[in-house]
Motif scaffolding. Sequence first.
Motif, PDB file in Angstrom:
ATOM      1  N   VAL A 176      11.716  10.292  13.958  1.00  0.00           N
ATOM      2  CA  VAL A 176      12.839   9.617  13.300  1.00  0.00           C
ATOM      3  C   VAL A 176      14.121  10.453  13.451  1.00  0.00           C
ATOM      4  O   VAL A 176      15.201   9.925  13.727  1.00  0.00           O
ATOM      5  N   ARG A 177      13.978  11.764  13.357  1.00  0.00           N
ATOM      6  CA  ARG A 177      15.163  12.627  13.529  1.00  0.00           C
ATOM      7  C   ARG A 177      15.629  12.623  14.983  1.00  0.00           C
ATOM      8  O   ARG A 177      16.823  12.689  15.265  1.00  0.00           O
ATOM      9  N   GLY A 178      14.679  12.540  15.896  1.00  0.00           N
ATOM     10  CA  GLY A 178      15.035  12.556  17.323  1.00  0.00           C
ATOM     11  C   GLY A 178      15.818  11.314  17.707  1.00  0.00           C
ATOM     12  O   GLY A 178      16.863  11.384  18.365  1.00  0.00           O
ATOM     13  N   LEU A 179      15.343  10.144  17.288  1.00  0.00           N
ATOM     14  CA  LEU A 179      16.044   8.904  17.636  1.00  0.00           C
ATOM     15  C   LEU A 179      17.422   8.877  16.965  1.00  0.00           C
ATOM     16  O   LEU A 179      18.426   8.504  17.588  1.00  0.00           O
ATOM     17  N   TYR A 180      17.466   9.315  15.718  1.00  0.00           N
ATOM     18  CA  TYR A 180      18.750   9.391  14.997  1.00  0.00           C
ATOM     19  C   TYR A 180      19.708  10.308  15.765  1.00  0.00           C
ATOM     20  O   TYR A 180      20.887   9.999  15.927  1.00  0.00           O
ATOM     21  N   GLY A 181      19.186  11.405  16.264  1.00  0.00           N
ATOM     22  CA  GLY A 181      20.009  12.350  17.032  1.00  0.00           C
ATOM     23  C   GLY A 181      20.574  11.695  18.293  1.00  0.00           C
ATOM     24  O   GLY A 181      21.753  11.836  18.613  1.00  0.00           O
ATOM     25  N   GLN A 182      19.723  10.932  18.981  1.00  0.00           N
ATOM     26  CA  GLN A 182      20.163  10.264  20.220  1.00  0.00           C
ATOM     27  C   GLN A 182      21.282   9.264  19.973  1.00  0.00           C
ATOM     28  O   GLN A 182      22.083   8.984  20.846  1.00  0.00           O
ATOM     29  N   MET A 183      21.298   8.681  18.788  1.00  0.00           N
ATOM     30  CA  MET A 183      22.265   7.613  18.489  1.00  0.00           C
ATOM     31  C   MET A 183      23.642   8.158  18.118  1.00  0.00           C
ATOM     32  O   MET A 183      24.598   7.386  18.027  1.00  0.00           O
ATOM     33  N   GLU A 184      23.739   9.422  17.899  1.00  0.00           N
ATOM     34  CA  GLU A 184      24.985  10.000  17.375  1.00  0.00           C
ATOM     35  C   GLU A 184      26.264   9.558  18.099  1.00  0.00           C
ATOM     36  O   GLU A 184      27.250   9.207  17.451  1.00  0.00           O
ATOM     37  N   PRO A 185      26.274   9.537  19.452  1.00  0.00           N
ATOM     38  CA  PRO A 185      27.542   9.173  20.111  1.00  0.00           C
ATOM     39  C   PRO A 185      27.978   7.735  19.848  1.00  0.00           C
ATOM     40  O   PRO A 185      29.125   7.396  20.101  1.00  0.00           O
ATOM     41  N   TYR A 186      27.066   6.896  19.356  1.00  0.00           N
ATOM     42  CA  TYR A 186      27.350   5.451  19.335  1.00  0.00           C
ATOM     43  C   TYR A 186      27.603   4.887  17.938  1.00  0.00           C
ATOM     44  O   TYR A 186      27.818   3.680  17.798  1.00  0.00           O
ATOM     45  N   VAL A 187      27.538   5.737  16.916  1.00  0.00           N
ATOM     46  CA  VAL A 187      27.639   5.223  15.538  1.00  0.00           C
ATOM     47  C   VAL A 187      28.877   5.809  14.866  1.00  0.00           C
ATOM     48  O   VAL A 187      29.644   6.542  15.502  1.00  0.00           O
ATOM     49  N   SER A 188      29.085   5.482  13.586  1.00  0.00           N
ATOM     50  CA  SER A 188      30.302   5.918  12.892  1.00  0.00           C
ATOM     51  C   SER A 188      30.450   7.442  12.974  1.00  0.00           C
ATOM     52  O   SER A 188      29.460   8.172  12.992  1.00  0.00           O
ATOM     53  N   LYS A 189      31.712   7.871  13.020  1.00  0.00           N
ATOM     54  CA  LYS A 189      31.984   9.313  13.206  1.00  0.00           C
ATOM     55  C   LYS A 189      33.026   9.789  12.215  1.00  0.00           C
ATOM     56  O   LYS A 189      33.854   9.009  11.756  1.00  0.00           O
TER      57      LYS A 189
ATOM     58  N   THR B 120       0.838  -1.190   0.000  1.00  0.00           N
ATOM     59  CA  THR B 120       0.000   0.000   0.000  1.00  0.00           C
ATOM     60  C   THR B 120       0.880   1.249   0.000  1.00  0.00           C
ATOM     61  O   THR B 120       1.914   1.279   0.642  1.00  0.00           O
ATOM     62  N   ARG B 121       0.450   2.247  -0.700  1.00  0.00           N
ATOM     63  CA  ARG B 121       1.194   3.507  -0.715  1.00  0.00           C
ATOM     64  C   ARG B 121       1.183   4.141   0.680  1.00  0.00           C
ATOM     65  O   ARG B 121       0.188   4.092   1.381  1.00  0.00           O
ATOM     66  N   ARG B 122       2.291   4.738   1.044  1.00  0.00           N
ATOM     67  CA  ARG B 122       2.410   5.319   2.383  1.00  0.00           C
ATOM     68  C   ARG B 122       3.353   6.519   2.361  1.00  0.00           C
ATOM     69  O   ARG B 122       4.072   6.730   1.387  1.00  0.00           O
ATOM     70  N   TYR B 123       3.328   7.269   3.421  1.00  0.00           N
ATOM     71  CA  TYR B 123       4.309   8.338   3.621  1.00  0.00           C
ATOM     72  C   TYR B 123       5.510   7.699   4.316  1.00  0.00           C
ATOM     73  O   TYR B 123       5.327   6.889   5.222  1.00  0.00           O
ATOM     74  N   VAL B 124       6.711   8.085   3.897  1.00  0.00           N
ATOM     75  CA  VAL B 124       7.908   7.431   4.435  1.00  0.00           C
ATOM     76  C   VAL B 124       8.984   8.450   4.765  1.00  0.00           C
ATOM     77  O   VAL B 124       9.178   9.428   4.029  1.00  0.00           O
ATOM     78  N   LYS B 125       9.702   8.222   5.863  1.00  0.00           N
ATOM     79  CA  LYS B 125      10.962   8.921   6.116  1.00  0.00           C
ATOM     80  C   LYS B 125      11.937   7.894   6.690  1.00  0.00           C
ATOM     81  O   LYS B 125      11.603   7.176   7.638  1.00  0.00           O
ATOM     82  N   ALA B 126      13.114   7.835   6.103  1.00  0.00           N
ATOM     83  CA  ALA B 126      14.120   6.894   6.599  1.00  0.00           C
ATOM     84  C   ALA B 126      15.453   7.599   6.748  1.00  0.00           C
ATOM     85  O   ALA B 126      15.734   8.590   6.059  1.00  0.00           O
ATOM     86  N   LYS B 127      16.256   7.093   7.664  1.00  0.00           N
ATOM     87  CA  LYS B 127      17.624   7.565   7.862  1.00  0.00           C
ATOM     88  C   LYS B 127      18.477   6.330   8.151  1.00  0.00           C
ATOM     89  O   LYS B 127      17.939   5.271   8.459  1.00  0.00           O
ATOM     90  N   SER B 128      19.783   6.471   8.045  1.00  0.00           N
ATOM     91  CA  SER B 128      20.608   5.278   8.287  1.00  0.00           C
ATOM     92  C   SER B 128      21.932   5.630   8.938  1.00  0.00           C
ATOM     93  O   SER B 128      22.374   6.780   8.903  1.00  0.00           O
TER      94      SER B 128
ATOM     95  N   MET C  29       8.345  12.818  11.469  1.00  0.00           N
ATOM     96  CA  MET C  29       9.691  13.299  11.118  1.00  0.00           C
ATOM     97  C   MET C  29      10.465  13.606  12.404  1.00  0.00           C
ATOM     98  O   MET C  29      11.652  13.329  12.507  1.00  0.00           O
ATOM     99  N   THR C  30       9.775  14.185  13.376  1.00  0.00           N
ATOM    100  CA  THR C  30      10.434  14.517  14.643  1.00  0.00           C
ATOM    101  C   THR C  30      10.898  13.249  15.335  1.00  0.00           C
ATOM    102  O   THR C  30      11.993  13.180  15.892  1.00  0.00           O
TER     103      THR C  30
END
Length: 503
Positions: A420-433, A335-343, A417-418
């Motif tokens: 997905v961006r918020g969780l991505y923001g929280q992960m910053e210290p723990y992922v590639s830099k 089904t068509r949907r609205y999507v936002k993804a980050k990685s 959007m808030t």
Amino acid sequence: VASVFNATDAFLVCLVGAGVPPRLLQTPASPSYSALLLSSVRNLRYVTPGTPRPLAIVAAAEPAHAQAAVRCGRRHGVRVRARSGGHDYEGLSYASLDPRERFAVFDLAALRDVRVDSARAEAWAGSGATLGEVYYAVAAASRVLAFPAGICPTVGVGGHLSGGGFGTLMRRYGLAADNVIDAVLVDADGRLLNRTTMGEDLFWAIRGGGGESFGVVLSWKLRLVRVPETVTVFTVRRSIRQSASDLITKWQAIAPALPRDLILRLVVQNQHAQFEALFLGRCSRLLDHMRAHFPDLGVTQTDCEEISWIQSTVYFAFYSSSKPLELLLDRSGETRRYVKAKSDFVQEPIPRHVWENTWSWLEKPEAGLLILDPYGGRMGSISPSATPFPHRKGNLYNIQYYSYWFENGTAALEKRMTWVRGLYGQMEPYVSKNPRTGYINYRDLDLGTNELDNNVTSYAKARIWGEKYFKGNFERLAAVKAMVDPDDFFRNEQSIPPLPAAK
Ligand code: FDA
């Protein structure tokens, strides 16, 4: 307004003059324009009334139509956006962020022939084929051949191979792009080139450097890979009460170090962790591996299903191996949907307390999900400069933060959007830099968008997002771009800019 119509008319007249049948050309005035535009759109965020739409859609039926589209587009100031499967997360194959851009969609959906040569273990696939169509054709020709690419069967070959492409065979055979041995492309001068005539630099760039930047790829020659007649799959779900936080924490070091015939993915959603495995062998061997490497997960014989590789593609797409294989040929898909993804790519295991904290994010009503794909195996033994995709040795796994919703309107959009961006923001210290890296096929315009400098995409500005996807390969991609498309005809919000000449 007059100049827009003139440009469109001149472009269309040019196409017809070059032999493109008028029935293949749709403008907003044509009755089937909207249906064609929407035919492969996967993200409703880019089909709002305010989204700049193409002046025309060219529904290609043969390679010469791509040559005509490029030549006529250049002559009449109309850019060409190639669309294969339409799955771009930011809609770049059919929408533009810039209301002033004059562009046409070059739709490759009809160029989807898949020809398999099982004796040579090779196949040619048109860019407009879906992954499901490729898998189906390969399996129809042989029970022991496969192609290593992504999980969703409606994803288009054209965009997927252009950006890398990973799925359940990645730990054994690498990316889809690692298994491309030739390609046919129309370049910025409208020439039809193959591997020999395009040269190794351009051939390198199109296998992972992202779609759109270097030309329109019409077809790809694939190296098929060997799989046993019987493979084994399982899906086991563990809730917070069943030690999901501990299991995720352990999984991070275990999954990338498992034997390469085994992939153990992880989907974290609601209040549980779902472990999904494909093993290129029988259940008994798989259970030996699980007992040796990950006894805490408690996988037993009753979790296993022994099936063929092609059934496993249905299993991962639809969570059932008993559904008909013909579902792989259904291009209409979900089904068509609205999507936002980050990685993100993860290089050190993330501490347990971070996963504990993630549950509170996942219980919010607007929560999405996390998809964790383990690397290691073959992915770790391919050089980071072998293709533009640099995320090889040293990466434990990829995280995709994925949010989707069905409600229209800005309130729903902002909430999701808030999140997905918020969780991505929280992960910053723990992922590639340095840089924080991401995967081009999980397109994310938050990482940065192109700006023009003298009507050519600025290299300095593009480096901001470009090095996140391509690290040190970005400069080489820009050098190839300067060689094959110095005027920057093929461009979008995240296309590769031409490398400026050294001063
Ligand atoms: P689309 O047609 O939208 O093209 C994407 C980009 O490539 C655009 O910029 C377009 O202009 C350009 N392009 C398209 N065709 C071209 C051509 N012939 N020549 C030159 N440029 C061209 N990825 C992954 O690795 N593993 C996975 O399992 C999944 N699963 C998945 C599921 C779902 C539901 C979605 C929406 C996406 C994925 N992806 C994925 C990501 C997917 O690989 C990525 O979106 C691809 O670029 C999609 O390719 P399409 O041809 O469908 O996109």
